[in-house]
Design a protein around this motif. Sequence first.
Motif, short mmCIF file in Angstrom:
data_model
loop_
_atom_site.label_atom_id
_atom_site.label_comp_id
_atom_site.label_asym_id
_atom_site.label_seq_id
_atom_site.Cartn_x
_atom_site.Cartn_y
_atom_site.Cartn_z
N THR A 263 0.82 -1.22 0.00
CA THR A 263 0.00 0.00 0.00
C THR A 263 0.85 1.26 0.00
O THR A 263 0.34 2.35 -0.31
CB THR A 263 -0.94 0.00 1.21
OG1 THR A 263 -1.60 -1.26 1.29
CG2 THR A 263 -2.00 1.08 1.09
N ILE A 264 2.12 1.15 0.35
CA ILE A 264 2.98 2.35 0.36
C ILE A 264 3.01 3.02 -1.01
O ILE A 264 2.70 4.21 -1.13
CB ILE A 264 4.39 2.00 0.86
CG1 ILE A 264 4.33 1.56 2.33
CG2 ILE A 264 5.34 3.20 0.71
CD1 ILE A 264 5.65 1.02 2.86
N PRO A 265 3.37 2.31 -2.12
CA PRO A 265 3.31 2.97 -3.43
C PRO A 265 1.88 3.19 -3.91
O PRO A 265 1.60 4.16 -4.63
CB PRO A 265 4.07 2.00 -4.35
CG PRO A 265 3.93 0.66 -3.69
CD PRO A 265 3.93 0.94 -2.22
N LEU A 266 0.95 2.30 -3.49
CA LEU A 266 -0.43 2.44 -3.93
C LEU A 266 -1.06 3.72 -3.41
O LEU A 266 -1.82 4.39 -4.12
CB LEU A 266 -1.23 1.22 -3.45
CG LEU A 266 -2.66 1.07 -3.99
CD1 LEU A 266 -2.63 0.82 -5.50
CD2 LEU A 266 -3.37 -0.08 -3.29
N ALA A 267 -0.72 4.08 -2.16
CA ALA A 267 -1.32 5.27 -1.55
C ALA A 267 -0.90 6.56 -2.26
O ALA A 267 -1.58 7.58 -2.14
CB ALA A 267 -0.91 5.35 -0.08
N ALA A 268 0.21 6.51 -2.99
CA ALA A 268 0.66 7.70 -3.73
C ALA A 268 -0.08 7.87 -5.05
O ALA A 268 -0.02 8.93 -5.67
CB ALA A 268 2.16 7.62 -3.98
N ARG A 269 -0.81 6.82 -5.47
CA ARG A 269 -1.45 6.85 -6.79
C ARG A 269 -2.97 6.70 -6.74
O ARG A 269 -3.66 7.12 -7.67
CB ARG A 269 -0.87 5.71 -7.65
CG ARG A 269 0.61 5.88 -7.96
CD ARG A 269 1.18 4.65 -8.66
NE ARG A 269 2.56 4.84 -9.07
CZ ARG A 269 3.60 4.69 -8.27
NH1 ARG A 269 3.42 4.36 -6.99
NH2 ARG A 269 4.83 4.90 -8.71
#
Length: 395
Positions: A263-269
């Motif tokens: 979710t770390i990269p997902l939360a940025a997108r």
Amino acid sequence: MPEHNAEQRGKLVTTAGYYAAFIGLGLTTSTLGPTLPGLSAHTRSTLGQASYLLAAHSVGYMLGTLFGGRMYDRFPGHRIQALALLLMAGLMALAPTLPLLWLLAGVLLVLGMFEGTLDVGGNTLLLWLHRENNGPFMNGLHFFFGVGAFLAPVVVAQALLLTGDIHAAYWAIALALLPVAAWLARRPSPTIRAAAGPGGGVRENRALVGVIVLFFFLNIGAETSFSGWVTSYTVAMGLGDTVGGAYLTSVFWGALTVGRLLTIPLAARVSARWILLGDMLAGVISLGIILVWPASYTALLVGAFGTGLSMASVFPTTLTWAEARMPVNGKITGLFFLGGSAGSTFFPWLAGQLFKPLGPRIVMALIFALLAGGLVVYATLMLPARHHAAGRVRA
């Protein structure tokens, strides 16, 4: 530009301190369960009597989240965090040496208070540090808590293999907290957030806080009920022995930790509302798989993995969403944590009361009901979201 780069590096260094603190928090909070038989032996109590230690720890955690959050609105946050870590280290070192159950329960209650203070503070300070861009960092914070929770049983197992007792596990974790306390004590604290912000009506904020508290009450209650009862469920349903049930618990926590990492990269997108919708639907589907095929170990394995994965980002993503809707200070974060702590205390207890008279399947039915209720609360949160202040972040 050099000043901006220096500021960003400073934020990353401070964030790394929060991450290290949350590894420690995961270690301390997840050590009690695997060491409960050892603590029972040390205090010459039955395992049933020793279960009161879990209750004392949970009550302390609730008190810490409620009252500790208010401290961050008044005092430099890093001093509070460093002091909490130091006291946690001392209490962890003391706990396995106590021969009296009531005295150990008191120590664990106080330990829970400082853990709750550290937990609510880490989330609050991270929101203040990164402001509108906190989504990936918030998920990272909870990922590192999962790392600590995953490592705690390993530390306990190695201590038992090497020494035959649990003392070494507690003492090793206590020592690990000390450099983190020193690290945070040296860093300047984020600016304290005011209790109210532009356009934030008090009544509307109170209502929103209340709904979010209910959302955490249901979801964290479901998370702790699953992790706490899946082993007993596995054995009672005849799907495996205690070892097999323990592996399923590891699958759940492992999936939860992996989910937070993803979710770390997902939360940025992706916006917070869509991440939460995916989480809630996946959780309901995962529990549905377990309920539809109750006699299948494979269904239970898939359900455990899916449940852990779906629950991974609920708490940090909801905090990010809330920060986009209103100013979140220490008091408000403390109320959020109080809701989660109340759920994590009440629903596992309720599952235990229902387990024997109604059969083990009631546990999974209860968790399914909690997630379904959470989905309804999610809809309550998101339907009026368009009418709140827009444009602060993608939410």
